[in-house]
Design an enzyme around this catalytic site. Structure first.
Site, short mmCIF file in Angstrom:
data_model
loop_
_atom_site.label_atom_id
_atom_site.label_comp_id
_atom_site.label_asym_id
_atom_site.label_seq_id
_atom_site.Cartn_x
_atom_site.Cartn_y
_atom_site.Cartn_z
N ASP A 10 -2.17 11.85 2.19
CA ASP A 10 -1.58 12.91 2.98
C ASP A 10 -1.40 14.11 2.05
OD1 ASP A 10 0.66 12.35 1.41
OD2 ASP A 10 1.99 11.93 3.10
N HIS A 11 -0.66 15.13 2.50
CA HIS A 11 -0.48 16.33 1.70
C HIS A 11 0.22 16.06 0.37
CE1 HIS A 11 3.06 15.81 4.23
NE2 HIS A 11 3.75 16.43 3.28
N CYS A 67 0.38 8.71 -1.07
CA CYS A 67 1.34 9.60 -0.42
C CYS A 67 2.53 9.73 -1.36
CB CYS A 67 1.73 9.13 0.99
SG CYS A 67 2.79 7.69 1.11
N GLY A 68 3.57 10.41 -0.95
CA GLY A 68 4.68 10.66 -1.84
C GLY A 68 5.32 9.41 -2.40
N SER A 69 5.67 8.48 -1.53
CA SER A 69 6.32 7.23 -1.97
C SER A 69 5.39 6.03 -1.95
CB SER A 69 7.51 6.93 -1.07
OG SER A 69 7.05 6.57 0.24
N ALA A 70 4.28 6.13 -1.28
CA ALA A 70 3.30 5.07 -1.02
C ALA A 70 3.73 4.16 0.12
CB ALA A 70 2.97 4.25 -2.26
N GLY A 72 4.59 4.90 3.39
CA GLY A 72 3.97 5.21 4.67
C GLY A 72 2.54 4.74 4.77
N HIS A 100 -2.99 -12.27 -7.41
CA HIS A 100 -2.25 -13.21 -6.58
C HIS A 100 -2.39 -12.95 -5.08
CE1 HIS A 100 0.73 -14.40 -10.02
NE2 HIS A 100 -0.55 -14.49 -10.37
N ARG A 111 4.69 10.93 -6.08
CA ARG A 111 5.91 11.58 -6.57
C ARG A 111 6.60 10.77 -7.67
NH1 ARG A 111 7.47 13.19 -0.55
NH2 ARG A 111 6.40 15.20 -0.47
N ARG A 134 -4.61 -21.68 -6.14
CA ARG A 134 -3.39 -21.85 -5.33
C ARG A 134 -3.06 -20.59 -4.52
NH1 ARG A 134 -1.28 -20.34 -10.40
NH2 ARG A 134 0.58 -19.04 -10.28
#
Length: 144
Positions: A10-11, A67-70, A72, A100, A111, A134
């Protein structure tokens, strides 16, 4: 090894996407850009859904979303059957997601990581193999 890769943002992730694309191409990847194509405000699902759909359909083996926080892009990508998107802010988390969980989409929080850290995380993600064993049974239980 399939050297094709999807990328999208995104932006808030646009600058990192634009920084990663030529770097990934230098690493030998053919990069397909799912947008956004500017810093204008954009809705992350508009880019995460098409990228995740392409990975789920097998058109591209792996992807990177930013994205900013990942959060979304990760939540959105994981709505697609066959996609195992993982947030990583450290190379070790990217490695574990591959080893894993057989993650096939890396989600970067623009960010919260530097450009150097983003490249290191992507390197770890792209160069780490799924361990199977496993972990295969567990991964097999993910889809509903």
């Amino acid at each position: 090894m399939n050297k094709q890769l999807a990328i999208g943002s995104d932006h808030a992730g646009f600058a990192y996407k634009e920084m990663l694309k030529p770097w990934l191409e230098e690493q030998g990847y053919e990069v397909r850009d799912f947008g956004t194509h500017s810093t204008d405000s954009a809705d992350y699902p508009d880019f995460a859904h098409p990228l995740a759909a392409a990975v789920a359909a097998g058109e591209l083996p792996q992807g990177i979303l930013i994205c900013g926080s990942a959060n979304g892009v990760c939540i959105t990508a994981n709505k697609h059957q066959g996609v195992r998107a993982a947030i990583a802010w450290l190379p070790e988390l990217a490695s574990l997601a591959r080893q894993h969980n057989n993650a096939n989409v890396l989600c970067l929080p623009a960010r919260y990581v530097t450009e150097d850290e983003a490249r290191a995380i992507a390197t770890e993600f792209l160069n780490t193999a799924f361990e199977g064993g496993r972990h295969q049974n567990r991964v097999g239980k993910i889809e509903c």
